[in-house]
Write an enzyme that holds these catalytic residues in place. Structure first.
Site, mmCIF file in Angstrom:
data_model
loop_
_atom_site.group_PDB
_atom_site.id
_atom_site.type_symbol
_atom_site.label_atom_id
_atom_site.label_comp_id
_atom_site.label_asym_id
_atom_site.label_seq_id
_atom_site.Cartn_x
_atom_site.Cartn_y
_atom_site.Cartn_z
ATOM 1 C CG HIS A 170 51.037 40.778 34.333
ATOM 2 N ND1 HIS A 170 50.683 40.377 35.607
ATOM 3 C CD2 HIS A 170 50.180 40.142 33.490
ATOM 4 C CE1 HIS A 170 49.668 39.528 35.531
ATOM 5 N NE2 HIS A 170 49.357 39.353 34.255
ATOM 6 C CB SER A 204 49.851 33.287 30.779
ATOM 7 O OG SER A 204 48.903 33.738 31.708
ATOM 8 C CG HIS A 221 47.875 43.661 34.353
ATOM 9 N ND1 HIS A 221 46.908 44.555 34.769
ATOM 10 C CD2 HIS A 221 47.214 42.519 34.025
ATOM 11 C CE1 HIS A 221 45.718 43.966 34.696
ATOM 12 N NE2 HIS A 221 45.882 42.729 34.241
ATOM 13 C CB ALA A 255 54.070 25.281 32.421
ATOM 14 N NE ARG A 312 49.351 28.147 45.788
ATOM 15 C CZ ARG A 312 48.471 27.165 45.966
ATOM 16 N NH1 ARG A 312 47.211 27.446 46.199
ATOM 17 N NH2 ARG A 312 48.833 25.904 45.894
ATOM 18 N NE ARG A 353 50.518 36.490 29.254
ATOM 19 C CZ ARG A 353 49.479 36.759 30.063
ATOM 20 N NH1 ARG A 353 48.260 36.396 29.725
ATOM 21 N NH2 ARG A 353 49.697 37.379 31.206
ATOM 22 C CD GLU A 397 56.064 34.903 32.959
ATOM 23 O OE1 GLU A 397 55.356 34.449 33.876
ATOM 24 O OE2 GLU A 397 56.452 36.090 32.921
ATOM 25 N NE ARG A 423 46.774 42.065 30.157
ATOM 26 C CZ ARG A 423 46.819 40.860 30.726
ATOM 27 N NH1 ARG A 423 47.969 40.253 30.890
ATOM 28 N NH2 ARG A 423 45.714 40.268 31.101
ATOM 29 C CD GLU A 473 40.825 38.392 31.406
ATOM 30 O OE1 GLU A 473 41.982 38.815 31.338
ATOM 31 O OE2 GLU A 473 40.521 37.348 32.002
HETATM 32 C C1 SIN Z 1 44.222 39.579 34.767
HETATM 33 O O1 SIN Z 1 43.393 38.967 35.440
HETATM 34 O O2 SIN Z 1 44.049 40.728 34.352
HETATM 35 C C2 SIN Z 1 45.507 38.895 34.425
HETATM 36 C C3 SIN Z 1 45.241 37.782 33.512
HETATM 37 C C4 SIN Z 1 46.404 37.593 32.577
HETATM 38 O O3 SIN Z 1 47.509 38.010 32.868
HETATM 39 O O4 SIN Z 1 46.182 37.045 31.494
#
Ligand code: SIN
Length: 509
Positions: free
Chosen positions: A328, A368, A224, A11, A40, A363, A352, A268, A110
């Site tokens: 996370h 992100s 997470h 960002a 990163r 989220r 963030e 999630r 995902e």
């Molecule tokens: C992940 O790779 O599970 C994290 C990706 C995210 O936080 O959107």
């Protein structure tokens, strides 16, 4: 205009580049080295590349559904509308997203995404590829970069942000600016277990709170689901489940379907709670079984995870990995409008640190990095001399700091960062209750004198964490109903209350 950007994840780097390209004089200050931080470390990728049966409208719907209906539709619309342009920009700036043999971008899937729409680089090293490319781009410009500069506070004159106060090598510095763009990231260090780096201490949100900017939704913290339950926190990307890995209990049963019809690919927050519940029942971590994907695929698609898990003694092509949730991502933050303007004239917030409204109460995966790129660019485009007297965000703000309830009489441990992190993990974590939150607030209040007069960077970070812990616990106490990642065990809702099984959605598209 003189613009100060604080923070150098996707960002901040994007905002700085766009502001400089628009002709502003930009100074980029960052706590560590340029490009250090959460970006990163990101594995999954950037959502927003739509295949044949997919569209921005579908992405928006999935974002709203994952956010438990709490997201702002206009902000979500802005996010998905600019996704293609920002991904194209990243490619133009040198990010080599993974491609098929025929040159087409590889798209990953995902949880809670109805289609594969996530671009990734280096398999599971997307964030590193983006940080490297954007840092190189910044180094090629005339942007002034100041590293190892800790953001102490915003300078506020006549009700407008006019600069930043920094701590560098024990010396105080002030930088004047016509506009300040906060891009300092989140506050994962509030918790004993987190995927975030040590620097994620909420410095920007705390500075904005002290300056009187509106902050909201701090009760919405994302945990997470799958962090390796062995050694220091290490993320096992959700993309691994997206490729077909299963969560199993100690009888090798796929328990995630007990909570949601989408099982491992449910939002999630739902999967994290299912894991925590199952681990409590069986008294040991649940396991992520990726053996069905085969060693060659695992090594090619997830080289970082393959390397780290092997270094820690696991061969995940042959045995399931023990996994557990960890803090996370912070959905809340400094309230902004669609162009990053906060309620404090002259102050913008992106990434963030901001509460743009795109994430709601939980989220959607891989939104992100997209948010950082989209709103970093939008904020830079909105910079104008008049912004120092802007009307502020469109939406009413919920400032999360309120009076704390009466303290409990039980003795409290002395303050330390570790004690705060453990308290937050236990009382303001995956599961919350009124009594737990009241007791936690009493303890937090008893610690307030411990961080009253910070001098070193570590002491300032502690003060910021304590301020945010108090704000988050208060917000969690005030929100008496469960919603998304904010789960009150004294107001339980069925895990699938917001479920829209992806299978049925897929039938309708
Ligand atoms: C992940 O790779 O599970 C994290 C990706 C995210 O936080 O959107």
């Amino acid at each position: 205009m003189n613009v100060v950007v604080a923070g150098s994840g996707i960002a901040g780097l994007t905002a700085a580049l766009h502001a400089q390209e628009a002709g502003h004089r930009v100074t980029l200050v960052t706590k560590g080295s340029l490009g250090d931080g959460c970006t990163r470390l990101a594995q999954g990728g950037v959502a927003g590349m739509y295949g044949e049966r997919d569209s921005a409208a579908h992405h928006a719907e999935d974002t709203m559904a994952a956010g438990a209906g709490h997201a702002d539709p206009a902000a979500v619309q802005a996010l998905v509308a600019d996704a293609g342009a920002r991904i194209a920009e990243l490619i133009a700036r040198g990010v080599a997203f993974d491609r098929d043999e025929d040159g087409a971008l590889q798209l990953g899937r995902e949880a809670a995404h109805r289609h594969a729409r996530i671009v990734h680089a280096g398999g599971d090293a997307t964030g590193a590829a983006i940080a490297t490319a954007l840092v190189d781009a910044v180094r090629r410009t005339t942007i002034t970069v100041i590293e190892r500069a800790f953001l102490l506070d915003l300078v506020v004159v006549d009700g407008a942000a006019t600069g930043v106060r920094l701590l560098r090598r024990d010396a105080l510095t002030e930088l004047a600016a016509d506009a300040v763009i906060l891009a300092t990231g989140g506050a994962g260090q509030l918790y004993a277990h987190t995927t975030n780096p040590h620097g994620a201490t909420g410095d920007g949100i705390a500075a904005a709170l002290r300056a009187g900017a509106a902050v909201a939704d701090l009760e919405f913290v994302q945990f997470h689901p799958t962090i390796l339950a062995s050694g220091p926190p290490f993320l096992i990307s959700e993309a691994v489940r997206g490729e077909g890995a299963a969560l199993i209990d100690d009888h090798d049963r796929r328990f995630a379907f007990d909570s949601h019809p989408d099982g491992e690919l449910a939002p999630r927050d739902v999967v994290s709670r299912a894991i925590a519940r199952q681990a409590a029942i069986q008294g040991s971590p649940v396991r992520l079984d990726a053996t069905g994907l085969g060693g060659a695929v695992l090594m090619r698609r997830f080289p970082t995870i393959d390397r780290v898990t092997r270094a820690r003694g696991f061969d995940w092509s042959r045995e399931p990995l023990p996994v557990t949730p960890a803090a996370h991502y912070l959905m809340g933050g400094v309230v902004t409008d669609l162009d990053g303007r906060t309620s404090l004239p002259g102050l913008f917030a992106v990434g963030e640190v901001a509460r743009t409204g795109v994430h709601g109460a939980n989220r959607l995966a891989s939104n992100s990095l997209l948010e950082g790129a989209v709103f970093g660019a939008r904020a830079a485009a909105a910079l104008a001399p008049s912004t120092a007297h802007s009307p502020g965000p469109r939406r009413a703000a919920t400032v999360a700091v309120e009076a704390a309830p009466p303290s409990s009489s039980s003795p409290t441990p002395p303050f330390s960062r570790a004690a705060l992190q453990q308290l937050m993990w236990e009382a303001v974590g995956l599961l919350r209750s009124e009594t737990g939150l009241v007791d936690a607030l009493a303890t937090l209040r008893s610690w307030s004198a411990s961080t009253a007069d910070p001098a070193t960077i570590a002491e300032h970070e502690d003060a910021n964490l304590l301020l945010l812990a108090h704000a988050a616990a208060t917000a969690a106490l005030i929100r008496t109903s469960s919603l998304g990642a904010h789960h009150r065990i004294d107001d339980p809702v069925p895990e699938n209350a917001h479920a829209r099984p992806l299978a049925s959605i897929l039938e309708s598209v």
